[in-house]
Design a protein around this motif. Structure first.
Motif, PDB file in Angstrom:
ATOM      1  N   VAL A  45      -0.586  35.458  30.810  1.00  0.00           N
ATOM      2  CA  VAL A  45       0.640  36.434  30.795  1.00  0.00           C
ATOM      3  C   VAL A  45       1.736  36.032  31.463  1.00  0.00           C
ATOM      4  N   LEU A  46       2.889  35.757  31.081  1.00  0.00           N
ATOM      5  CA  LEU A  46       3.857  35.156  31.895  1.00  0.00           C
ATOM      6  C   LEU A  46       5.209  36.175  31.795  1.00  0.00           C
ATOM      7  N   LEU A  47       5.768  36.350  33.061  1.00  0.00           N
ATOM      8  CA  LEU A  47       7.048  37.100  33.099  1.00  0.00           C
ATOM      9  C   LEU A  47       8.338  36.347  32.969  1.00  0.00           C
ATOM     10  N   LEU A  48       9.045  36.555  32.171  1.00  0.00           N
ATOM     11  CA  LEU A  48      10.218  35.691  31.599  1.00  0.00           C
ATOM     12  C   LEU A  48      11.507  36.641  32.338  1.00  0.00           C
ATOM     13  N   PRO A  49      12.612  35.613  32.673  1.00  0.00           N
ATOM     14  CA  PRO A  49      13.591  36.079  33.432  1.00  0.00           C
ATOM     15  C   PRO A  49      14.543  36.873  32.459  1.00  0.00           C
ATOM     16  N   GLU A  50      15.497  37.764  33.011  1.00  0.00           N
ATOM     17  CA  GLU A  50      16.579  38.472  32.199  1.00  0.00           C
ATOM     18  C   GLU A  50      17.434  37.424  31.850  1.00  0.00           C
ATOM     19  N   MET A  51      17.825  37.389  30.697  1.00  0.00           N
ATOM     20  CA  MET A  51      18.632  36.561  29.897  1.00  0.00           C
ATOM     21  C   MET A  51      19.461  37.439  28.719  1.00  0.00           C
ATOM     22  N   PRO A  52      20.519  36.916  28.139  1.00  0.00           N
ATOM     23  CA  PRO A  52      21.328  37.613  27.109  1.00  0.00           C
ATOM     24  C   PRO A  52      20.344  37.595  25.922  1.00  0.00           C
ATOM     25  N   ALA A  53      20.269  38.462  25.224  1.00  0.00           N
ATOM     26  CA  ALA A  53      19.356  38.899  23.821  1.00  0.00           C
ATOM     27  C   ALA A  53      19.796  37.498  22.943  1.00  0.00           C
ATOM     28  N   ASP A  54      21.057  37.200  22.913  1.00  0.00           N
ATOM     29  CA  ASP A  54      21.309  36.046  22.104  1.00  0.00           C
ATOM     30  C   ASP A  54      21.056  34.565  22.488  1.00  0.00           C
ATOM     31  N   THR A  55      20.368  34.435  23.601  1.00  0.00           N
ATOM     32  CA  THR A  55      19.987  33.043  24.130  1.00  0.00           C
ATOM     33  C   THR A  55      19.428  32.163  23.233  1.00  0.00           C
ATOM     34  N   ARG A  56      19.877  30.983  22.906  1.00  0.00           N
ATOM     35  CA  ARG A  56      19.630  30.043  21.626  1.00  0.00           C
ATOM     36  C   ARG A  56      18.301  29.384  22.330  1.00  0.00           C
ATOM     37  N   LEU A  57      17.549  29.041  21.236  1.00  0.00           N
ATOM     38  CA  LEU A  57      16.161  28.329  21.541  1.00  0.00           C
ATOM     39  C   LEU A  57      16.332  26.831  20.943  1.00  0.00           C
ATOM     40  N   PRO A  58      15.730  25.926  21.584  1.00  0.00           N
ATOM     41  CA  PRO A  58      14.903  25.844  22.745  1.00  0.00           C
ATOM     42  C   PRO A  58      15.746  26.208  23.840  1.00  0.00           C
ATOM     43  N   VAL A  59      14.835  26.827  25.097  1.00  0.00           N
ATOM     44  CA  VAL A  59      15.503  27.038  26.358  1.00  0.00           C
ATOM     45  C   VAL A  59      14.260  26.828  27.314  1.00  0.00           C
ATOM     46  N   THR A  60      14.605  26.214  28.634  1.00  0.00           N
ATOM     47  CA  THR A  60      13.701  25.998  29.508  1.00  0.00           C
ATOM     48  C   THR A  60      14.052  26.921  30.713  1.00  0.00           C
ATOM     49  N   VAL A  61      12.890  27.892  31.164  1.00  0.00           N
ATOM     50  CA  VAL A  61      13.326  28.995  32.081  1.00  0.00           C
ATOM     51  C   VAL A  61      12.361  28.630  33.152  1.00  0.00           C
ATOM     52  N   GLU A  62      12.378  29.507  34.051  1.00  0.00           N
ATOM     53  CA  GLU A  62      11.583  29.554  35.326  1.00  0.00           C
ATOM     54  C   GLU A  62      10.742  30.945  34.929  1.00  0.00           C
ATOM     55  N   ALA A  63       9.250  30.940  34.731  1.00  0.00           N
ATOM     56  CA  ALA A  63       8.566  31.955  34.338  1.00  0.00           C
ATOM     57  C   ALA A  63       7.627  31.949  35.615  1.00  0.00           C
ATOM     58  N   LYS A  64       6.977  33.346  35.482  1.00  0.00           N
ATOM     59  CA  LYS A  64       6.075  33.415  36.710  1.00  0.00           C
ATOM     60  C   LYS A  64       4.847  34.079  35.775  1.00  0.00           C
ATOM     61  N   LYS A  65       3.707  33.400  36.236  1.00  0.00           N
ATOM     62  CA  LYS A  65       2.287  33.688  35.526  1.00  0.00           C
ATOM     63  C   LYS A  65       1.741  35.060  36.636  1.00  0.00           C
ATOM     64  N   MET A  66       1.206  35.824  35.549  1.00  0.00           N
ATOM     65  CA  MET A  66       0.926  37.277  36.207  1.00  0.00           C
ATOM     66  C   MET A  66      -0.639  37.134  36.056  1.00  0.00           C
ATOM     67  N   GLY A  67      -1.162  37.880  37.146  1.00  0.00           N
ATOM     68  CA  GLY A  67      -2.537  38.023  37.412  1.00  0.00           C
ATOM     69  C   GLY A  67      -3.222  37.193  37.998  1.00  0.00           C
ATOM     70  N   ASP A  68      -2.590  36.478  38.634  1.00  0.00           N
ATOM     71  CA  ASP A  68      -3.059  35.354  39.748  1.00  0.00           C
ATOM     72  C   ASP A  68      -3.076  36.070  41.085  1.00  0.00           C
TER      73      ASP A  68
END
Length: 68
Positions: A45-68
Motif C-alpha cells: 500500500v503506497l501513499l501518493l502525493p497530491e497532484m492535479p487530477a489531469d496529470t498525464r501518465l506516465p509520471v514518476t512520483v515520490e511515494a511512501k510505503k505504508m505499513g512499515d
C-alpha cells in the motif's frame, strides 16, 4: 520511494526502479488517484502525493510505503 505510474492495456501499473518491481494497481482510495493510497497486486500500500487530477501518465512520483 520513486514510483513510475503508467496506464497499460490492463489498467494502471506501478514500477519501482530501485526494487525492479512492476505490479498492477488493484485498488485506489481516491477515484482521481492523487493524494490517497493505492494497493498493488503484491499487497503493498503506497501513499501518493497530491497532484492535479489531469496529470498525464506516465509520471514518476515520490511515494511512501505504508505499513512499515
Amino acid at each position: 520511494m520513486k514510483l513510475m505510474i503508467r496506464k497499460t492495456d490492463k489498467g494502471l501499473s506501478a514500477y519501482a526502479p530501485k526494487k525492479d518491481l512492476e505490479e498492477p494497481i488493484v485498488e485506489t482510495e481516491k477515484e482521481d488517484l492523487w493524494g490517497g493510497w493505492v494497493k498493488l497486486k503484491n499487497g503493498w500500500v503506497l501513499l501518493l502525493p497530491e497532484m492535479p487530477a489531469d496529470t498525464r501518465l506516465p509520471v514518476t512520483v515520490e511515494a511512501k510505503k505504508m505499513g512499515d
